[in-house]
Write a protein that holds these residues in place. Sequence first.
Motif, PDB file in Angstrom:
ATOM      1  N   ILE A 141      78.486 -15.200 -97.447  1.00 41.98           N
ATOM      2  CA  ILE A 141      79.823 -14.635 -97.578  1.00 41.98           C
ATOM      3  C   ILE A 141      80.716 -15.719 -98.185  1.00 41.98           C
ATOM      4  CG2 ILE A 141      80.110 -15.121 -95.101  1.00 41.98           C
ATOM      5  CD1 ILE A 141      82.268 -12.646 -97.080  1.00 41.98           C
ATOM      6  N   VAL A 142      81.414 -15.387 -99.246  1.00 44.96           N
ATOM      7  CA  VAL A 142      82.315 -16.324 -99.907  1.00 44.96           C
ATOM      8  C   VAL A 142      83.695 -15.684 -99.973  1.00 44.96           C
ATOM      9  CG1 VAL A 142      82.764 -17.744-101.926  1.00 44.96           C
ATOM     10  CG2 VAL A 142      80.399 -17.168-101.310  1.00 44.96           C
TER      11      VAL A 142
ATOM     12  N   PRO B 247      91.818 -17.067 -88.618  1.00 47.82           N
ATOM     13  CA  PRO B 247      91.487 -17.722 -89.891  1.00 47.82           C
ATOM     14  C   PRO B 247      91.077 -16.674 -90.934  1.00 47.82           C
ATOM     15  CG  PRO B 247      89.641 -17.891 -88.386  1.00 47.82           C
ATOM     16  CD  PRO B 247      90.767 -17.269 -87.604  1.00 47.82           C
ATOM     17  N   PRO B 248      91.000 -17.055 -92.207  1.00 46.02           N
ATOM     18  CA  PRO B 248      90.607 -16.099 -93.261  1.00 46.02           C
ATOM     19  C   PRO B 248      89.216 -15.510 -93.034  1.00 46.02           C
ATOM     20  CG  PRO B 248      91.564 -18.068 -94.217  1.00 46.02           C
ATOM     21  CD  PRO B 248      91.352 -18.367 -92.770  1.00 46.02           C
ATOM     22  N   LEU B 249      88.309 -16.301 -92.455  1.00 45.69           N
ATOM     23  CA  LEU B 249      86.942 -15.857 -92.180  1.00 45.69           C
ATOM     24  C   LEU B 249      86.591 -16.207 -90.746  1.00 45.69           C
ATOM     25  CD1 LEU B 249      84.076 -14.883 -92.902  1.00 45.69           C
ATOM     26  CD2 LEU B 249      83.615 -17.191 -93.786  1.00 45.69           C
ATOM     27  N   LEU B 250      86.197 -15.206 -89.996  1.00 45.36           N
ATOM     28  CA  LEU B 250      85.799 -15.413 -88.604  1.00 45.36           C
ATOM     29  C   LEU B 250      84.308 -15.107 -88.508  1.00 45.36           C
ATOM     30  CD1 LEU B 250      87.057 -16.136 -85.892  1.00 45.36           C
ATOM     31  CD2 LEU B 250      87.470 -13.723 -85.480  1.00 45.36           C
ATOM     32  N   HIS B 251      83.481 -16.153 -88.355  1.00 40.49           N
ATOM     33  CA  HIS B 251      82.029 -16.005 -88.291  1.00 40.49           C
ATOM     34  C   HIS B 251      81.593 -16.047 -86.832  1.00 40.49           C
ATOM     35  CE1 HIS B 251      77.821 -17.884 -89.256  1.00 40.49           C
ATOM     36  NE2 HIS B 251      77.731 -16.631 -88.857  1.00 40.49           N
ATOM     37  N   ILE B 252      81.032 -14.953 -86.348  1.00 40.12           N
ATOM     38  CA  ILE B 252      80.564 -14.877 -84.968  1.00 40.12           C
ATOM     39  C   ILE B 252      79.054 -15.071 -84.982  1.00 40.12           C
ATOM     40  CG2 ILE B 252      80.537 -13.536 -82.851  1.00 40.12           C
ATOM     41  CD1 ILE B 252      83.318 -14.305 -83.908  1.00 40.12           C
TER      42      ILE B 252
ATOM     43  N   PRO C  90      81.396 -21.353 -98.811  1.00 40.13           N
ATOM     44  CA  PRO C  90      80.412 -20.305 -98.486  1.00 40.13           C
ATOM     45  C   PRO C  90      79.877 -20.463 -97.067  1.00 40.13           C
ATOM     46  CG  PRO C  90      79.928 -21.336-100.597  1.00 40.13           C
ATOM     47  CD  PRO C  90      80.955 -22.189 -99.935  1.00 40.13           C
ATOM     48  N   VAL C  91      79.554 -19.338 -96.444  1.00 40.37           N
ATOM     49  CA  VAL C  91      78.993 -19.329 -95.098  1.00 40.37           C
ATOM     50  C   VAL C  91      77.802 -18.380 -95.089  1.00 40.37           C
ATOM     51  CG1 VAL C  91      79.372 -18.678 -92.686  1.00 40.37           C
ATOM     52  CG2 VAL C  91      81.178 -19.863 -93.960  1.00 40.37           C
TER      53      VAL C  91
ATOM     54  N   LEU D  72      84.364 -11.347 -89.624  1.00 39.89           N
ATOM     55  CA  LEU D  72      85.599 -10.597 -89.757  1.00 39.89           C
ATOM     56  C   LEU D  72      86.463 -11.258 -90.814  1.00 39.89           C
ATOM     57  CD1 LEU D  72      84.577  -9.734 -86.876  1.00 39.89           C
ATOM     58  CD2 LEU D  72      86.989  -9.469 -86.253  1.00 39.89           C
ATOM     59  N   LEU D  73      87.202 -10.450 -91.564  1.00 37.84           N
ATOM     60  CA  LEU D  73      88.068 -10.955 -92.633  1.00 37.84           C
ATOM     61  C   LEU D  73      89.487 -10.461 -92.372  1.00 37.84           C
ATOM     62  CD1 LEU D  73      85.602 -10.042 -95.511  1.00 37.84           C
ATOM     63  CD2 LEU D  73      85.959 -12.314 -94.534  1.00 37.84           C
ATOM     64  N   PRO D  74      90.303 -11.255 -91.644  1.00 37.31           N
ATOM     65  CA  PRO D  74      91.627 -10.795 -91.228  1.00 37.31           C
ATOM     66  C   PRO D  74      92.748 -10.973 -92.258  1.00 37.31           C
ATOM     67  CG  PRO D  74      90.656 -12.383 -89.671  1.00 37.31           C
ATOM     68  CD  PRO D  74      89.933 -12.494 -90.963  1.00 37.31           C
ATOM     69  N   ARG D  75      92.548 -11.790 -93.278  1.00 40.07           N
ATOM     70  CA  ARG D  75      93.667 -12.132 -94.160  1.00 40.07           C
ATOM     71  C   ARG D  75      93.731 -11.326 -95.458  1.00 40.07           C
ATOM     72  NH1 ARG D  75      96.236 -16.944 -92.859  1.00 40.07           N
ATOM     73  NH2 ARG D  75      96.074 -17.256 -90.610  1.00 40.07           N
ATOM     74  N   GLY D  76      92.758 -10.461 -95.687  1.00 43.25           N
ATOM     75  CA  GLY D  76      92.814  -9.592 -96.861  1.00 43.25           C
ATOM     76  C   GLY D  76      92.459 -10.238 -98.181  1.00 43.25           C
ATOM     77  N   ARG D  77      91.871 -11.425 -98.158  1.00 43.09           N
ATOM     78  CA  ARG D  77      91.526 -12.099 -99.407  1.00 43.09           C
ATOM     79  C   ARG D  77      90.304 -11.457-100.075  1.00 43.09           C
ATOM     80  NH1 ARG D  77      91.782 -18.556 -97.786  1.00 43.09           N
ATOM     81  NH2 ARG D  77      93.901 -18.557 -96.897  1.00 43.09           N
ATOM     82  N   PRO D  78      90.205 -11.521-101.404  1.00 43.96           N
ATOM     83  CA  PRO D  78      88.987 -11.055-102.087  1.00 43.96           C
ATOM     84  C   PRO D  78      87.786 -11.863-101.591  1.00 43.96           C
ATOM     85  CG  PRO D  78      90.769 -11.410-103.658  1.00 43.96           C
ATOM     86  CD  PRO D  78      91.234 -11.993-102.351  1.00 43.96           C
ATOM     87  N   PHE D  79      86.608 -11.240-101.617  1.00 49.04           N
ATOM     88  CA  PHE D  79      85.411 -11.928-101.157  1.00 49.04           C
ATOM     89  C   PHE D  79      84.183 -11.334-101.830  1.00 49.04           C
ATOM     90  CE2 PHE D  79      85.772  -8.242 -98.467  1.00 49.04           C
ATOM     91  CZ  PHE D  79      84.472  -7.871 -98.149  1.00 49.04           C
ATOM     92  N   ARG D  80      83.055 -12.004-101.654  1.00 53.52           N
ATOM     93  CA  ARG D  80      81.783 -11.457-102.123  1.00 53.52           C
ATOM     94  C   ARG D  80      80.704 -11.770-101.105  1.00 53.52           C
ATOM     95  NH1 ARG D  80      78.731 -15.618-105.258  1.00 53.52           N
ATOM     96  NH2 ARG D  80      80.076 -17.469-105.434  1.00 53.52           N
ATOM     97  N   ILE D  81      79.714 -10.899-101.036  1.00 56.00           N
ATOM     98  CA  ILE D  81      78.538 -11.139-100.212  1.00 56.00           C
ATOM     99  C   ILE D  81      77.329 -11.099-101.131  1.00 56.00           C
ATOM    100  CG2 ILE D  81      79.536 -10.257 -98.076  1.00 56.00           C
ATOM    101  CD1 ILE D  81      78.079  -7.634 -98.539  1.00 56.00           C
TER     102      ILE D  81
END
Length: 312
Positions: free
Chosen positions: A49-50, A129-134, A56-57, A66-75
Amino acid sequence: MDPLSDVLALLKLHSYVSGGFDAGGAWAISFGPHDGIKFHAVVKGSCWIVVEGEPPVQVGAGECFLLPRGRPFRIASDLSVLPIPVSEVLPAEPTGGIVTRNGGGDYLSIGGYFTLAEGPAALLLDALPPLLHIRDTPGATTLRWCVERMRQELAEGQPGDFIVAQQLATMVLVQALRHYLSNRTAEGSGWLFALADRRLHAAIAAMHGAPGRRWTLEALARAAGMSRTAFAVTFKKTVGLSPMEYLTRWRMMRAADRLTTSRLSLAEIGSALGYDSEKSFSTAFKRIMNCSPRQYGRRSSEGVGLAQGSPA
């Protein structure tokens, strides 16, 4: 209710499961900006996920992000693969089922999103945060069960599957937030971080439980089981606001909700929240919400974007 439940209820949280993604081979998909909170739970395989502006993660089976900030992303299965827009992957008329790419079989995820009431959405979004990795840990058993149940609901097509999937998605969000708080190592400020401290949690719960009470710093410190000075310093450092500033902002969030969901007068709303007069209530509301209570109610009824206030 506890403070987190209070906030989620105030945000008018709605959960939606948009469907599953079953992919094989090499693939990469790009997503544009979004509102609310997107989530993806990996059932099988792994992906990268970027998120725009973030490193990248890699997310594996049994984990979610989870992506709380609405930024563009790619998987992607591989960061070297050129991504295609998500619009080229989804069917013309989404069914909420599982979409297959390259024959499927190597990777499976469940995706969805959460919508929030426009005005107070920053209550939650600004605390994350922009990306929440659980990650997959022994404490994430409930989260894994929810994801597996969502997969079954999407695959089996039983009566009522849509409602069941939405409720499971809400459980995923709550479990993810709990996991984030219990495993948080980075410093941060905001009401959400304070919930991980049992003393501050007790004080915030007291304010939420009786927002109209004439609270003093001493009374809140007693609720937290701390000295007045230690409580004031710890609360300010963790939440980013003094206890009384937080209380005022929480009252205004409650007031904003009542202005749009009840027939109470301004004087009645103000009195219920601890204000002696309509004037003092209106002054506090305007200071926090950047508009008068009457303007807020009128704009809400007209569907106009509202000024936001937030205790975080």
